[in-house]
Design an enzyme around this catalytic site. Structure first.
Site, PDB file in Angstrom:
ATOM      1  N   HIS A  98       0.708  -1.170  -0.100  1.00 19.30           N
ATOM      2  CA  HIS A  98       0.361   0.247  -0.251  1.00 19.30           C
ATOM      3  C   HIS A  98       0.813   1.054   0.063  1.00 19.30           C
ATOM      4  O   HIS A  98       0.842   2.095  -0.698  1.00 19.30           O
ATOM      5  CB  HIS A  98      -1.070  -0.050   1.304  1.00 19.30           C
ATOM      6  N   GLU A  99       1.757   1.352   0.914  1.00 16.29           N
ATOM      7  CA  GLU A  99       2.604   2.498   0.931  1.00 16.29           C
ATOM      8  C   GLU A  99       3.545   2.584  -0.136  1.00 16.29           C
ATOM      9  O   GLU A  99       4.063   3.842  -0.864  1.00 16.29           O
ATOM     10  CB  GLU A  99       3.620   2.359   2.106  1.00 16.29           C
ATOM     11  N   HIS A 102       1.508   4.444  -2.685  1.00 16.93           N
ATOM     12  CA  HIS A 102       1.800   5.861  -2.809  1.00 16.93           C
ATOM     13  C   HIS A 102       3.063   6.436  -3.126  1.00 16.93           C
ATOM     14  O   HIS A 102       3.169   7.559  -3.720  1.00 16.93           O
ATOM     15  CB  HIS A 102       1.593   6.428  -1.229  1.00 16.93           C
TER      16      HIS A 102
END
Length: 443
Positions: A98-99, A102
C-alpha cells in the site's frame, strides 16, 4: 487505512470453540457448496479493520469473518509462534504494498517525498537515500509515506512546484489513490499465484458437524467424544448437509443446557451410536463442553488446464471476492447497531491469520487476498485519516473551482480523524488481547 475483513471463508476449515469461548453474538453460518464457489475467499472476515497510511490503524469486524467458522468462536487462539509470524508477515507485506503504491506514484511524478515508514512509534532502524528517510518502527501495524509540505524543519520553499500540495488536482488524486490501486493489483496477483501454483478449492458437504478437537478433562472428553467424530444429530434433530446452520444448532443446544444431558448421535469411522454429554456451566451461565466444531466438509483442488481457463478461474475468484467484500460492508452499515460490538482490531486479525496458517497454509493466499481487497475498499470511504477522506477534500477543492479549504480547517478535520482512529485502535487492541484464549485462561 481501514480493513474490513468481512464475509469470507478464509480458511478451508477454521474451527469454532465450544468451550469458555462461546459467543452468543457471533454469527458464523458455515456455507457448503459442491462446486467452485463464486469466491471461495468470500470475505468472511467480516470483522472491520483499520489500517494505516499516514497514521491509520487496523480493525476488523468479526460478524462474518470465516464462512466455515462456527458461531462458538469467541476467544482467539494464536496457535504456534511460527503461524503468528506468518500472519504478521502477511499484514506487513500488505502495508508495504500500500505504502509503496503511494511512494511510487509520487516519486515517478517528481513529487517530493521525505519519509517512508513501516510501522508506527519509535524508530528501530533507518537509513537515508536521495533525501528520503526509510524507517522500520516498533509497531508494525501500519505505515505511512511522509511529504515535506508542512514540515517546519524543511528548507524547501513553500511555493516549490514539486511539493504535493502545489501539484494539480489530478496529480494528487493519483498519489492518494495509488495505495488502493496497489492493494487491488496485489490481491489479483495473489489469486493468480494461487490458481497457478496450488489450484482453487472445491468443497463438498456431508451430513453432520465435524469435531476437529476435544479439550482434555472437558465435558465432551468425559462424555466420550473424540477428535475426528462427526455429530449427526443433537437431541434427536438431524444435522443435514444441505443446512448452513448445523454448527449453530449444536452451539445453541449446548449453551441452553448447562448441567443438563444433551443427546448426541455420533459417527466414528463406520459406526453410528449415541452418547449423552452434560455441559459444564460457564461463568456467564451458559453451557460449554470444550470442543471445536466445524462444518463437515471435504476439499479438493482444481487447476486450470490452459491459459484461458486460468484467467477465467482468477476472474471468477477475484470478482466474487470483491462483490462479497462490498456486500459485507453494506450489511455492516445497514446493521451497525448489531455489528458494532463485533468490530475487532489487529490482534484479532493476527490471531485469525495464525489459525489459518496452522490449519492450512494454502489458506494464507486467501487470507492475504481478502485483506488486500478489504483494505482497498475501506480506504475508499470518505472518512478523515483515510485515503477516501483525502480524496473527498480534493474533490471539494475541484468543486470550489480550485480553491482549497483554509489550512487550519483541513488540518482540524484530518487531526480529529487520526485521533479517533488511534483511540479506536488502542481500544480494540486491548479488547482483542483480553479475548485471546491463553489470556482468558490466565484471568
Amino acid at each position: 487505512m481501514l480493513l474490513n475483513i468481512s464475509s469470507s471463508p478464509i480458511s478451508h476449515r477454521i474451527p469454532h470453540f465450544l468451550s469458555n469461548s462461546i459467543n452468543p453474538s457471533s454469527n458464523f453460518p458455515p456455507k457448503s457448496k459442491t462446486h467452485l464457489p463464486k469466491s471461495h475467499l468470500s470475505t468472511n472476515l467480516s470483522n472491520h479493520t483499520l489500517y494505516g497510511t499516514k497514521n491509520r490503524a487496523l480493525f476488523i469486524n468479526k460478524k462474518r469473518y470465516l464462512h466455515h467458522s462456527p458461531r462458538a468462536l469467541a476467544g482467539f487462539d494464536t496457535g504456534s509462534f511460527e503461524s503468528v509470524l506468518e500472519a504478521c508477515a502477511v499484514l506487513t507485506a500488505i502495508v508495504v504494498v500500500h505504502e509503496t503504491g503511494h511512494f511510487l506514484a509520487a516519486t515517478l511524478q517528481g513529487i517530493r517525498v521525505s519519509k517512508f515508514a513501516i510501522g508506527f512509534g519509535p524508530i528501530l532502524a533507518k537509513f537515508n537515500s536521495k533525501n528520503v528517510e526509510y524507517s522500520l518502527r516498533a509497531f508494525p501495524l501500519g505505515g505511512f509515506v511522509g511529504f515535506p509540505d508542512n514540515d517546519p524543519d524543511s528548507d524547501i520553499p513553500v511555493d516549490d512546484k514539486n511539493l504535493l500540495k502545489n501539484r494539480p488536482i489530478w496529480d494528487r488524486v493519483i498519489v492518494v489513490s495509488a495505495g488502493i490501486v496497489a492493494n487491488v493489483v496485489f490481491a489479483y496477483a495473489i489469486i493468480f499465484t494461487q490458481v497457478v501454483s496450488v489450484g482453487l478449492p472445491v468443497q463438498e458437504s456431508f451430513p453432520g458437524v465435524l469435531v476437529p478437537d476435544v479439550k482434555s478433562f472437558s465435558a465432551a472428553s468425559r462424555g466420550g467424544l473424540l477428535r475426528g467424530d462427526v455429530i449427526l444429530a443433537v437431541d434427536g434433530v438431524e444435522l443435514s448437509s444441505s443446512r448452513s446452520d448445523s454448527v449453530s444448532k449444536v452451539v445453541d443446544v449446548v449453551k441452553n443446557n448447562p448441567e443438563h444431558n444433551v443427546l448426541l448421535k455420533i459417527k466414528r469411522g463406520v459406526e453410528d451410536f449415541e452418547i449423552r454429554i452434560t455441559p459444564d456451566k460457564s461463568f456467564d451461565g451458559t453451557g460449554k463442553i470444550g470442543v471445536q466444531l466445524s462444518p463437515n466438509l471435504r476439499f479438493s483442488k482444481v487447476k486450470p488446464k490452459n491459459v484461458p481457463e486460468t484467467f477465467s478461474y482468477v476472474g471468477r475468484e477475484f470478482f466474487g471476492l470483491s462483490y462479497n467484500v462490498l456486500d459485507s460492508l453494506k450489511q455492516t452499515f445497514l446493521n451497525f447497531s448489531q455489528t458494532a460490538s463485533k468490530v475487532a482490531g489487529p490482534v484479532a486479525i493476527i490471531a485469525v491469520g495464525a489459525e489459518v496458517a496452522r490449519s492450512n497454509a494454502d489458506g494464507l493466499y486467501q487470507f492475504a487476498a481478502l485483506l488486500n481487497l478489504n483494505l482497498a475498499v475501506i480506504n475508499l470511504l470518505p472518512l478523515p485519516a483515510l485515503d477516501g477522506g483525502t480524496l473527498a477534500l480534493i474533490l471539494l477543492e475541484a468543486v470550489r473551482g480550485g480553491r482549497k479549504l483554509p489550512l487550519e480547517v483541513e488540518q482540524g478535520i484530518m487531526s480529529s480523524g487520526i485521533m479517533l482512529v488511534l483511540f479506536l485502535g488502542l481500544f480494540l487492541i486491548v479488547k482483542d488481547t483480553l479475548n485471546l484464549d491463553f489470556i482468558k485462561e490466565m484471568l
